[in-house]
Design a protein around this motif. Structure first.
Motif, PDB file in Angstrom:
ATOM      1  N   SER A 245       0.466  -1.338  -0.034  1.00  0.00           N
ATOM      2  CA  SER A 245       0.269   0.132  -0.647  1.00  0.00           C
ATOM      3  C   SER A 245       1.081   1.343   0.017  1.00  0.00           C
ATOM      4  O   SER A 245       1.936   1.400  -0.144  1.00  0.00           O
ATOM      5  CB  SER A 245      -0.565  -0.364   1.048  1.00  0.00           C
ATOM      6  OG  SER A 245      -0.151   0.506   2.451  1.00  0.00           O
ATOM      7  N   GLN A 249       2.450  -0.988   3.894  1.00  0.00           N
ATOM      8  CA  GLN A 249       1.983  -2.356   4.637  1.00  0.00           C
ATOM      9  C   GLN A 249       1.218  -3.590   3.108  1.00  0.00           C
ATOM     10  O   GLN A 249       1.120  -3.111   1.613  1.00  0.00           O
ATOM     11  CB  GLN A 249       0.529  -1.757   5.052  1.00  0.00           C
ATOM     12  CG  GLN A 249      -0.080  -2.797   5.473  1.00  0.00           C
ATOM     13  CD  GLN A 249      -1.661  -2.713   6.259  1.00  0.00           C
ATOM     14  OE1 GLN A 249      -1.875  -1.557   5.912  1.00  0.00           O
ATOM     15  NE2 GLN A 249      -2.411  -3.311   6.634  1.00  0.00           N
ATOM     16  N   ILE A 251       0.071  -5.829   1.416  1.00  0.00           N
ATOM     17  CA  ILE A 251      -1.381  -7.153   0.795  1.00  0.00           C
ATOM     18  C   ILE A 251      -1.620  -8.166   0.276  1.00  0.00           C
ATOM     19  O   ILE A 251      -0.604  -7.744  -0.874  1.00  0.00           O
ATOM     20  CB  ILE A 251      -1.346  -5.514  -0.231  1.00  0.00           C
ATOM     21  CG1 ILE A 251      -2.436  -4.726   0.358  1.00  0.00           C
ATOM     22  CG2 ILE A 251      -3.335  -5.935  -0.366  1.00  0.00           C
ATOM     23  CD1 ILE A 251      -2.503  -2.954   0.040  1.00  0.00           C
ATOM     24  N   ARG A 253      -1.618 -11.296  -1.652  1.00  0.00           N
ATOM     25  CA  ARG A 253      -2.450 -12.034  -3.686  1.00  0.00           C
ATOM     26  C   ARG A 253      -2.903 -13.267  -3.546  1.00  0.00           C
ATOM     27  O   ARG A 253      -2.745 -13.999  -3.010  1.00  0.00           O
ATOM     28  CB  ARG A 253      -1.891 -10.836  -4.238  1.00  0.00           C
ATOM     29  CG  ARG A 253      -1.626  -9.561  -5.005  1.00  0.00           C
ATOM     30  CD  ARG A 253      -2.730  -9.182  -4.061  1.00  0.00           C
ATOM     31  NE  ARG A 253      -3.170  -7.430  -4.960  1.00  0.00           N
ATOM     32  CZ  ARG A 253      -3.779  -6.128  -4.645  1.00  0.00           C
ATOM     33  NH1 ARG A 253      -5.039  -7.052  -4.335  1.00  0.00           N
ATOM     34  NH2 ARG A 253      -3.376  -4.579  -4.481  1.00  0.00           N
TER      35      ARG A 253
END
Length: 422
Positions: A245, A249, A251, A253
């Motif tokens: 992000s 941060q 994320i 997938r």
């Protein structure tokens, strides 16, 4: 009152030992982390000797037979501060860590036996390594966790001068490792994570013998045998892609795989033997020799032949103490215990280099003081160590470290005596 205070501190510090991070060494990347040698601050200040040492004022973690010499209830807590400089061929970095090293309670049983219970770190993982050899590929290695050992040991005299002992311990803990790889101009990074718990028992046998020579000088000998054991290692590993992000941060997938880890770590037989000469409450000099076969295992974290492998390990230590006058009234410093020692170690870890494997060696120079407290037999112990592990040759890492160790040894001759009111 003192008994309740000591028991309260014992419970608090055992919780702190389990929760703490004990290492900042890049070498904790291998196996289940950096190994912790079970020695008190007093022993470490003498190079780590102790297998033959008899001392009724302090605990001895090297040889359970030493419990036979306990003459007072003894509470011991020790910690350390480490200043670590990590060197490569063209760069260096300095980090530090602070940790509790042990908390133990020992009790005499009559005049010929004693028992100790305690908690110590067994191994520790704590590293963060960045590999950015080229501008297109960056890899970050991170790890934390480790294992602890809770134990009970018993020793007793079987004949005059000869004591035998046994220790039973339970090893437990968790290790987390991750490798994050990111390429320039590629939207997604990949991350490989493994998380596994370590569990298993461990047993140690010991013997000590003391005989009197001329001029009140004693000869000491001792040996301890930590029996081979298999530690179970169960957990999981997974690999997945991820993005970041705007705040950095992670994320997650797509998941590439998620599978279980179910293996074991073979901790082989360790033998320690040693000898010493000394005059009780005056001076002592001794030497230890330690041998252990190669660590083994059958799981993904023991990658023999890939990044590292294990060989037989050994350690030699020499050291001792000197007390000018233990019952001096005129000078406090005459009652102080002065300690010093040297330690030379072949860790048994072989790290893969360009063409071969390179052995990781370690040595330390130690000094220390035992500072008497007003309470009978109790003291504060402080130790200092300068050491070096590894080398910058063959693109490896050299660690130069400075350890400051501190311990408190509280002795109470009246622990089990019933108080009377006149």
């Amino acid at each position: 009152m003192i008994e309740r205070f000591i028991l309260g501190v014992f419970i608090f510090t055992t919780t702190a030992i389990v929760a703490q991070r004990n290492s900042a060494s890049p070498y904790s990347y291998f196996g289940i982390g950096e190994n912790f040698e079970a020695v008190t601050v007093e022993q470490a200040s003498m190079g780590g000797i102790g297998v033959a040492l008899k001392d009724y004022n302090h605990l001895n973690f090297t040889n359970p037979a030493s419990n036979a010499d306990l003459r007072a209830a003894t509470y011991a807590i020790g910690g350390s501060f480490t200043l670590l400089t990590v060197k490569e061929q063209e760069a260096s970095q300095t980090v530090n860590s602070t940790s509790l090293r042990y908390v133990s309670l020992g009790f005499p049983i009559g005049n010929k036996a004693g028992f100790t219970v305690g908690l110590q770190p067994f191994s520790s993982v704590g590293y963060s390594l960045l590999n950015n050899e080229n501008d297109e590929n960056v890899t970050l290695f991170r790890g934390e966790g480790g294992a602890n050992k809770i134990y009970g040991s018993f020793g007793m005299y079987v004949i005059d001068g000869l004591s035998l002992g046994v220790e039973a311990g339970f090893i437990f803990g968790n290790v987390e490792n991750s490798i994050l790889n990111q390429r320039v101009n590629v939207a997604l990074a990949t991350k490989h994570e493994e998380n596994f718990g370590v569990r298993g028992g461990q047993f140690k046998l010991g013997a000590q013998y003391k005989t009197a020579l001329k001029n009140n000088i004693n000869f000491y000998s001792g040996a301890s045998f930590t029996l081979a054991t298999d530690l179970s290692a169960k957990g999981s590993e997974k690999m997945y892609s991820l993005s970041f992000s705007g705040s950095g941060q992670e994320i997650p997938r797509s998941e590439l795989f998620d599978r279980s880890i179910d293996g074991n770590i073979n901790v082989p037989l360790k033998v320690v033997y040693g000898f010493g000469l000394g005059k009780e409450n005056k001076w002592y000099i001794g030497a230890n020799q330690q041998f252990q076969s190669a660590l083994g295992g059958n799981s993904v974290f023991i990658t023999n032949g890939a990044s590292h492998k294990y060989d037989d390990s050994s350690k030699f230590a020499i050291g001792g103490y000197y007390i000018p006058k233990i019952n001096s009234i005129s000078s406090y410093w005459d009652r102080v215990t002065y300690r010093a020692g040297l330690r030379f170690e072949d860790t048994g870890l072989l790290v893969k280099t360009t063409n071969n494997f390179s052995a990781v060696k370690d040595f330390g120079i130690n000094v220390g003081l035992g500072l008497p407290l007003p309470r009978q037999l109790s003291n504060v112990n402080v130790g200092f160590e300068y050491g070096q592990r590894g080398t910058t040759n063959n693109n490896l890492i050299e660690e130069n470290y400075f350890n400051v160790r501190l311990s408190l040894s509280l002795n109470d001759l009246n622990w089990f005596q019933k108080r009377q009111i006149d």
